[in-house]
Every structure is written in structure tokens, then in C-alpha cells.
Design a protein around this motif. Structure first.
Motif, PDB file in Angstrom:
ATOM      1  N   ALA A 127      42.970  53.881  34.516  1.00 38.96           N
ATOM      2  CA  ALA A 127      43.868  52.993  35.255  1.00 38.96           C
ATOM      3  C   ALA A 127      43.227  51.645  35.544  1.00 38.96           C
ATOM      4  CB  ALA A 127      44.294  53.646  36.566  1.00 38.96           C
ATOM      5  N   GLU A 128      44.073  50.623  35.651  1.00 43.07           N
ATOM      6  CA  GLU A 128      43.649  49.306  36.122  1.00 43.07           C
ATOM      7  C   GLU A 128      43.666  49.328  37.652  1.00 43.07           C
ATOM      8  OE1 GLU A 128      46.220  46.399  34.460  1.00 43.07           O
ATOM      9  OE2 GLU A 128      45.790  46.974  32.384  1.00 43.07           O
ATOM     10  N   VAL A 129      42.601  48.853  38.256  1.00 42.02           N
ATOM     11  CA  VAL A 129      42.434  48.993  39.692  1.00 42.02           C
ATOM     12  C   VAL A 129      42.314  47.634  40.363  1.00 42.02           C
ATOM     13  CG1 VAL A 129      40.952  49.892  41.541  1.00 42.02           C
ATOM     14  CG2 VAL A 129      41.350  51.250  39.465  1.00 42.02           C
ATOM     15  N   LEU A 130      43.114  47.457  41.418  1.00 43.36           N
ATOM     16  CA  LEU A 130      42.973  46.340  42.347  1.00 43.36           C
ATOM     17  C   LEU A 130      42.405  46.899  43.645  1.00 43.36           C
ATOM     18  CD1 LEU A 130      46.390  44.513  41.904  1.00 43.36           C
ATOM     19  CD2 LEU A 130      44.162  43.555  41.353  1.00 43.36           C
ATOM     20  N   VAL A 131      41.411  46.240  44.203  1.00 38.70           N
ATOM     21  CA  VAL A 131      40.854  46.667  45.483  1.00 38.70           C
ATOM     22  C   VAL A 131      41.450  45.804  46.588  1.00 38.70           C
ATOM     23  CG1 VAL A 131      38.771  46.844  46.888  1.00 38.70           C
ATOM     24  CG2 VAL A 131      38.725  47.550  44.489  1.00 38.70           C
TER      25      VAL A 131
END
Length: 373
Positions: A127-131
Motif C-alpha cells: 500500500a501507499e502510505v500517508l502519515v
């Protein structure tokens, strides 16, 4: 007020309370927002108003979606959304919800804890992750500070930890609080987020500034272009997640007056009890955070101060006690009272049956027939 809403409300015999929506207003607000934020990806915050008509008009307009649950993801997909344009933005989903979103085709997720990052590695591989980073939310009507968001130091470590877990660190997101009226708060949040991404080594990161863009309820607010200018100047891929900003002005919540009472020894003002209150769609009146414009259909003349309350047997079901409101002195039981700009966070917040009151009905105003030119 839009003509489709007015045409619908001209029928005074429809049972109240209800919310009526005009999707054409949503489409116009979306077009205006894309002009204010040129080049940005717009992800509509589904929680603001998940009605299928709203989702469909935004799919047609080219919007993506910020979904907080598998049910919201399913609603978007049913409305025609591409799962690749959906971001699972709730960082406290839980493992089952993460797996369900991933199975539905969602590949973008927001996180703010190492516990969730570990769950993403297992249930949303690749998955592509934004924090989500914790920022100041001064200037908002409903502060979010504390429940969500990692400190900058922790956010940096979370981004750095994506690769070893088979995840893709794409950038940083933040939320400046709901009904945020200070562009400077967005500016400070963006600077913090970009600094985190830079420290973590993310090249040309996604900068997701969340939602919170304000609506002019009874007071003027800065133009959207001022918020766009506040976050400009960074080498990022900009994402905006409006909810209220797109749908508030598309809705009117019509109520009826149950009673107008004098309460000697309690308050010098009249008390106006409506058939909708905090449990029938007006939850945002808690702490009187949102002050909806109010009008009385068919009554004019002199006005006087009022306290406005809901219908339930709950002492907290008082909408406006401190915020000044004045309604016609001729107001009587049975009169209609309309709350304007009520398309956001009304039907989606309404109780499913507190005190035996039914969920808030939602209607869609028929669109005017196109005229030949």
C-alpha cells in the motif's frame, strides 16, 4: 438560495423535519474549488454527506474520495468511483477494516501509529502510505488536536519504517480542524508536514492538507484562494479533502415549531422548540460550534431574542442558548423554520432512533428542466 431548493420547499405540506439537497450546488462548488487549487487532487470527505446523489455528481465531476470505513468505500464504488481514487483516511480502522478496504481495491492509506503500520504491512501489502502529523488547529470551530496525528519526530520514523514493511511512503497529511478560518494555520501545518517528509527522505512528497475549509454561515470567511496561497511554494503533489466546503450550501434542513414558550424565572427570552435538534441532524450545534443561518417561512415583522431547542427529552438538546438569534414575534407552533447551509454533517450525524425519533429523511431536489436556447 438555489432555485431547485426553493422549488422543493414551496410545498408546505411535506412532513418535517427533513433535509433537502441540490447536487447541482455540489458540482458548482467542486468546480470553484478546483479553480482555487489548480493542479491539486480533490478527495471528497464522504462523512460530510454520503448521499448517493452527492457521490454520483462528484464522480462525474472527476473527484476522488476520502473514505473512513469499508462501508464508505463501498458507497463510493457503487456510485461509480475508481477504487484507485479512494484514500482510506481513518488511521484507527482496525485490521478487519484495513483488509476489507484493500480487498475492495483501495491502495492508499493514512496512518499515525506503528501499530497501524504493522497492520497495513499484513492486511494491505504494498500500500501507499500517508502519515498524519499532529499540527496546531487554532482557528477551527471543532478542534481535532490529540485524537489523530503523530508528532513530527514519530511521523518521520513512521515514513522511514514503510520500506522495511513492504509499504510505499508517499507523503504526509494533516488536519487543521473543522471550519478552519485561519489560512495561517494551514501554512504552518504545511511547513511542518513538508519538513517531516524532507527529514524522512521522501522525494516530491504528497502533501495532503486535509479538510476543514470554512463555509460562510452567519459570518464572512476568507476565500478559498487565500488558503491555497497559504500552502503554495512547496515542491509537492498537493491533495485537498473538502467535505463541508462542497456540500454545506447544497442543503436546507426544514423543521417545524412545536412550541413557543415563555419561561418566567428561567430566561427572559422566548424558548422555541423545533421538531429537529441535536439528535435529528444538528449535532454540530454542540458547544454552538456551527451557527446555521435561520429563516422563518411566511413570517415577517418585528423580531425578538430566542433560545432554540430540540424536541427530545434530553437537557442537552438545546441548540442555541449563548449565540444570539432573533425570530419573529409572530412565530407560532406549526410554522416552518429553515436552517440554511445544512448539507454537511446533518443527516450523516443523525441518531437512528434516540427517544423514538426517526432518522432524518433526506430528499433530493428535482433539477430544473433545461430550456432550449
Amino acid at each position: 438560495m438555489q432555485s431547485a431548493l426553493e422549488a422543493f420547499l414551496s410545498d408546505r405540506n411535506r412532513p418535517t423535519p427533513f433535509l433537502v439537497l441540490d447536487p447541482a450546488v455540489v458540482a458548482r462548488r467542486y468546480a470553484e474549488l478546483t479553480q482555487a487549487f489548480p493542479g491539486a487532487e480533490i478527495l471528497y470527505a464522504v462523512k460530510a454527506c454520503p448521499h448517493p446523489a452527492v457521490l454520483r455528481v462528484l464522480v462525474d465531476a472527476g473527484a476522488g474520495f476520502d473514505a473512513a470505513s469499508p462501508a464508505e468505500v463501498a458507497s463510493c464504488v457503487e456510485a461509480g468511483a475508481d477504487p484507485a481514487r479512494i484514500c482510506a483516511g481513518n488511521p484507527v480502522r482496525g485490521a478487519a477494516a484495513t483488509a476489507a478496504c484493500h480487498a475492495a481495491g483501495v491502495r492508499r492509506f493514512v496512518t499515525d501509529s506503528v501499530e497501524d503500520l504493522d497492520e497495513l504491512a499484513v492486511h494491505a501489502p504494498g500500500a501507499e502510505v500517508l502519515v498524519r502529523v499532529l499540527v496546531d488547529d487554532t482557528g477551527s470551530a471543532t478542534p481535532f488536536f490529540g485524537k489523530f496525528g503523530a508528532t513530527p519526530a514519530v511521523a518521520t520514523e513512521l515514513l522511514r519504517g514503510c520500506g522495511s514493511r513492504g509499504l510505499v511512503a508517499t507523503g504526509v497529511t494533516f488536519h487543521a480542524g473543522s471550519q478552519q478560518t485561519r489560512p495561517a494555520t494551514y501554512s504552518a501545518g504545511a511547513a511542518t508536514a513538508v519538513a517531516v517528509a524532507t527529514e524522512a527522505g521522501v522525494q516530491r512528497p504528497v502533501l495532503d492538507i486535509g479538510g476543514g475549509l470554512p463555509v460562510a454561515y452567519r459570518s464572512a470567511v476568507p476565500a478559498w484562494a487565500e488558503f491555497a496561497a497559504a500552502v503554495a511554494g512547496h515542491d509537492v503533489r498537493l491533495v485537498v479533502e473538502p467535505g463541508r466546503a462542497l456540500v454545506a450550501e447544497a442543503g436546507v434542513l426544514r423543521t417545524s415549531v412545536l412550541r413557543v414558550s415563555r419561561r418566567p424565572g428561567v430566561d427572559h427570552r422566548r424558548w422555541v422548540y423545533l421538531d429537529a435538534g441535536r439528535y435529528q441532524g444538528l449535532a454540530e450545534t454542540e458547544n454552538e460550534a456551527i451557527d446555521y443561518p435561520v429563516r422563518v417561512a411566511g413570517r415577517d415583522g418585528p423580531t425578538g431574542p430566542v433560545v432554540i431547542a430540540g424536541p427530545t427529552c434530553d437537557g442537552d438538546d438545546v441548540l442555541y442558548r449563548r449565540t444570539p438569534y432573533a425570530l419573529p414575534l409572530s412565530l407560532r407552533a406549526g410554522d416552518h423554520v429553515d436552517l440554511l447551509h445544512a448539507g454537511a454533517y446533518t443527516a450523516s450525524y443523525a441518531s437512528v432512533g434516540f427517544n423514538g425519533f426517526a432518522p432524518l429523511p433526506v430528499h433530493v431536489a428535482p433539477q430544473p428542466s433545461s430550456r432550449a436556447t
